[in-house]
Scaffold this motif. Structure first.
Motif, mmCIF file in Angstrom:
data_model
loop_
_atom_site.group_PDB
_atom_site.id
_atom_site.type_symbol
_atom_site.label_atom_id
_atom_site.label_comp_id
_atom_site.label_asym_id
_atom_site.label_seq_id
_atom_site.Cartn_x
_atom_site.Cartn_y
_atom_site.Cartn_z
ATOM 1 N N ALA A 57 2.316 -19.987 -4.708
ATOM 2 C CA ALA A 57 1.965 -19.032 -3.650
ATOM 3 C C ALA A 57 0.613 -18.386 -3.905
ATOM 4 C CB ALA A 57 3.054 -17.962 -3.519
ATOM 5 N N ARG A 58 0.251 -18.193 -5.169
ATOM 6 C CA ARG A 58 -1.050 -17.569 -5.472
ATOM 7 C C ARG A 58 -2.199 -18.364 -4.869
ATOM 8 N NH1 ARG A 58 1.523 -16.455 -10.535
ATOM 9 N NH2 ARG A 58 0.519 -18.205 -11.564
ATOM 10 N N GLY A 59 -2.034 -19.662 -4.728
ATOM 11 C CA GLY A 59 -3.090 -20.497 -4.175
ATOM 12 C C GLY A 59 -3.280 -20.366 -2.678
ATOM 13 N N ILE A 60 -2.312 -19.789 -1.970
ATOM 14 C CA ILE A 60 -2.431 -19.695 -0.508
ATOM 15 C C ILE A 60 -2.492 -18.261 0.010
ATOM 16 C CG2 ILE A 60 -1.361 -21.938 -0.076
ATOM 17 C CD1 ILE A 60 1.222 -20.486 0.657
ATOM 18 N N PHE A 61 -2.329 -17.276 -0.878
ATOM 19 C CA PHE A 61 -2.351 -15.877 -0.463
ATOM 20 C C PHE A 61 -3.712 -15.259 -0.701
ATOM 21 C CE2 PHE A 61 2.099 -16.155 0.027
ATOM 22 C CZ PHE A 61 2.500 -15.054 0.738
ATOM 23 N N GLY A 62 -4.116 -14.383 0.219
ATOM 24 C CA GLY A 62 -5.344 -13.612 0.061
ATOM 25 C C GLY A 62 -5.063 -12.323 -0.690
ATOM 26 N N ALA A 63 -6.022 -11.418 -0.634
ATOM 27 C CA ALA A 63 -5.882 -10.120 -1.291
ATOM 28 C C ALA A 63 -4.798 -9.295 -0.602
ATOM 29 C CB ALA A 63 -7.214 -9.373 -1.252
ATOM 30 N N VAL A 64 -4.119 -8.470 -1.372
ATOM 31 C CA VAL A 64 -3.104 -7.562 -0.849
ATOM 32 C C VAL A 64 -3.802 -6.262 -0.451
ATOM 33 C CG1 VAL A 64 -0.989 -6.285 -1.402
ATOM 34 C CG2 VAL A 64 -1.331 -8.595 -2.318
ATOM 35 N N ALA A 65 -3.430 -5.712 0.709
ATOM 36 C CA ALA A 65 -4.030 -4.467 1.204
ATOM 37 C C ALA A 65 -2.936 -3.490 1.609
ATOM 38 C CB ALA A 65 -4.937 -4.760 2.397
ATOM 39 N N ALA A 66 -3.239 -2.202 1.482
ATOM 40 C CA ALA A 66 -2.343 -1.138 1.937
ATOM 41 C C ALA A 66 -2.882 -0.563 3.240
ATOM 42 C CB ALA A 66 -2.250 -0.044 0.882
ATOM 43 N N HIS A 67 -1.978 -0.060 4.077
ATOM 44 C CA HIS A 67 -2.347 0.459 5.399
ATOM 45 C C HIS A 67 -1.720 1.827 5.614
ATOM 46 C CE1 HIS A 67 -3.756 -3.578 6.284
ATOM 47 N NE2 HIS A 67 -2.618 -4.002 5.772
ATOM 48 N N ASP A 68 -2.529 2.785 6.048
ATOM 49 C CA ASP A 68 -2.037 4.142 6.296
ATOM 50 C C ASP A 68 -1.280 4.270 7.611
ATOM 51 O OD1 ASP A 68 -3.025 5.263 3.938
ATOM 52 O OD2 ASP A 68 -5.019 5.473 4.816
ATOM 53 N N TRP A 69 -1.366 3.281 8.490
ATOM 54 C CA TRP A 69 -0.735 3.389 9.807
ATOM 55 C C TRP A 69 0.765 3.103 9.793
ATOM 56 C CZ3 TRP A 69 1.290 -1.327 10.104
ATOM 57 C CH2 TRP A 69 0.561 -2.408 9.610
ATOM 58 N N CYS A 70 1.338 2.906 8.632
ATOM 59 C CA CYS A 70 2.763 2.601 8.520
ATOM 60 C C CYS A 70 3.599 3.771 9.031
ATOM 61 C CB CYS A 70 3.097 2.308 7.065
ATOM 62 S SG CYS A 70 4.794 1.806 6.816
ATOM 63 N N PRO A 71 4.627 3.515 9.840
ATOM 64 C CA PRO A 71 5.424 4.613 10.409
ATOM 65 C C PRO A 71 6.381 5.293 9.426
ATOM 66 C CG PRO A 71 6.309 2.514 11.113
ATOM 67 C CD PRO A 71 5.032 2.210 10.363
ATOM 68 N N TRP A 72 6.546 4.746 8.217
ATOM 69 C CA TRP A 72 7.448 5.372 7.264
ATOM 70 C C TRP A 72 6.704 6.507 6.586
ATOM 71 C CZ3 TRP A 72 7.106 0.242 8.257
ATOM 72 C CH2 TRP A 72 8.240 -0.312 8.833
ATOM 73 N N LYS A 73 7.334 7.653 6.505
ATOM 74 C CA LYS A 73 6.666 8.874 6.085
ATOM 75 C C LYS A 73 6.066 8.812 4.686
ATOM 76 C CE LYS A 73 9.687 11.620 8.952
ATOM 77 N NZ LYS A 73 10.821 12.494 8.997
ATOM 78 N N THR A 74 6.786 8.271 3.738
ATOM 79 C CA THR A 74 6.326 8.386 2.358
ATOM 80 C C THR A 74 5.613 7.146 1.816
ATOM 81 O OG1 THR A 74 8.469 7.663 1.514
ATOM 82 C CG2 THR A 74 8.144 10.035 1.795
ATOM 83 N N HIS A 75 5.630 6.037 2.551
ATOM 84 C CA HIS A 75 5.034 4.808 2.031
ATOM 85 C C HIS A 75 3.952 4.268 2.947
ATOM 86 C CE1 HIS A 75 7.948 3.882 -1.233
ATOM 87 N NE2 HIS A 75 8.709 4.679 -0.505
ATOM 88 N N HIS A 89 1.048 -8.584 -7.656
ATOM 89 C CA HIS A 89 -0.200 -8.440 -6.889
ATOM 90 C C HIS A 89 -0.123 -7.142 -6.100
ATOM 91 C CE1 HIS A 89 -1.579 -12.518 -7.797
ATOM 92 N NE2 HIS A 89 -0.286 -12.719 -7.948
ATOM 93 N N VAL A 90 -0.952 -6.182 -6.490
ATOM 94 C CA VAL A 90 -0.960 -4.858 -5.866
ATOM 95 C C VAL A 90 -2.105 -4.759 -4.862
ATOM 96 C CG1 VAL A 90 0.098 -3.779 -7.889
ATOM 97 C CG2 VAL A 90 -2.389 -3.813 -7.660
ATOM 98 N N PRO A 91 -2.014 -3.823 -3.927
ATOM 99 C CA PRO A 91 -3.118 -3.633 -2.983
ATOM 100 C C PRO A 91 -4.429 -3.315 -3.712
ATOM 101 C CG PRO A 91 -1.175 -2.457 -2.238
ATOM 102 C CD PRO A 91 -0.880 -2.945 -3.628
ATOM 103 N N GLU A 92 -5.494 -3.947 -3.265
ATOM 104 C CA GLU A 92 -6.796 -3.759 -3.894
ATOM 105 C C GLU A 92 -7.540 -2.548 -3.337
ATOM 106 O OE1 GLU A 92 -8.946 -7.423 -3.562
ATOM 107 O OE2 GLU A 92 -7.516 -8.509 -4.824
ATOM 108 N N ASN A 93 -7.096 -2.024 -2.194
ATOM 109 C CA ASN A 93 -7.844 -0.955 -1.534
ATOM 110 C C ASN A 93 -7.264 0.445 -1.760
ATOM 111 O OD1 ASN A 93 -5.571 -1.548 0.017
ATOM 112 N ND2 ASN A 93 -6.568 -0.994 1.938
ATOM 113 N N GLY A 116 2.064 0.855 4.437
ATOM 114 C CA GLY A 116 2.394 -0.543 4.680
ATOM 115 C C GLY A 116 1.572 -1.421 3.750
ATOM 116 N N VAL A 117 2.083 -2.587 3.399
ATOM 117 C CA VAL A 117 1.389 -3.508 2.512
ATOM 118 C C VAL A 117 1.371 -4.873 3.173
ATOM 119 C CG1 VAL A 117 1.409 -4.556 0.212
ATOM 120 C CG2 VAL A 117 2.132 -2.202 0.486
ATOM 121 N N SER A 118 0.206 -5.526 3.166
ATOM 122 C CA SER A 118 0.109 -6.845 3.796
ATOM 123 C C SER A 118 -0.839 -7.748 3.023
ATOM 124 C CB SER A 118 -0.404 -6.710 5.235
ATOM 125 O OG SER A 118 -1.762 -6.317 5.224
ATOM 126 N N THR A 119 -0.811 -9.007 3.384
ATOM 127 C CA THR A 119 -1.737 -9.991 2.848
ATOM 128 C C THR A 119 -1.916 -11.067 3.903
ATOM 129 O OG1 THR A 119 -2.254 -11.424 0.965
ATOM 130 C CG2 THR A 119 0.033 -11.396 1.710
#
Length: 187
Positions: free
Chosen positions: A155-173, A131-135, A175-178
């Motif tokens: 787990a697929r039944g209880i998880f929402g969409a995966v999203a990526a976030h630009d505010w992550c403090p790591w320089k090259t990656h 499951h990859v970020p949709e945004n 953040g990913v959440s759901t």
């Protein structure tokens, strides 16, 4: 706050590399698996701590989700030390029942992970899916998708969409959440 994780190690250029961390609000019912230490300096896969991966139990109303965070070594695919990491994780996961989610910096494109045999190491074909970020189309500044979730059928039944976030403090990656659609138990 509660912290569950595995320590980073000295990298080839002298810095630190790898390591994992689960950080949760202290009032949520999130615990190390099998009441193991929150951070293990040495790998102990049967207790949910391996080479660059760690696991936590997220106690939900009516279920227990096992969340595994992982880091696969960069630029080698599912070869070398990543085979050891994958084997440790699969041996641990095959002993579990119920919802399982693996979140991580796989350092492998999702389509390559699917072809690598890792998903069938975790369970029967079709049981685990990527499951990859949709945004976004990438999570790394190289323009590649390297950070995502692998979920089992429960787990697929209880998880929402995966999203990526630009505010992550790591320089090259990014953040990913759901979101989890079940209510966590409070302590």
């Amino acid at each position: 706050w509660k912290v569950i994780g595995s320590p980073a190690k000295k990298g080839p250029q002298g810095g630190k590399s790898g390591g994992t961390m689960i950080l949760a609000r202290s009032y949520l019912s999130i615990w190390p698996v099998c009441y193991s230490p929150a951070v293990c300096k040495l790998p102990c896969p049967s207790l949910g701590h391996g080479l660059d991966w760690s696991a936590a139990e997220v106690r939900l109303r009516g279920s227990v989700l096992v969340l595994i965070v992982l880091y696969f070594t960069d630029s080698i695919g599912l070869e070398g030390i990543n085979v050891t990491k994958a084997k440790q994780i699969s041996d641990f996961v095959r002993c579990l029942r119920g919802p399982v989610a693996l979140a991580g910096d796989y350092n492998i494109a999702p389509e390559d992970l699917q072809c690598s045999g890792f998903l069938t190491m975790l369970g029967p074909e079709g049981q685990y899916t990527v499951h990859v970020p949709e945004n976004t189309s990438f999570t790394c500044s190289s323009g590649r998708m390297l950070d995502y979730y692998v979920l089992n059928a429960q787990a697929r039944g209880i998880f929402g969409a995966v999203a990526a976030h630009d505010w992550c403090p790591w320089k090259t990656h990014k953040g990913v959440s759901t979101n989890i659609s079940c209510t966590p138990m409070a302590v």
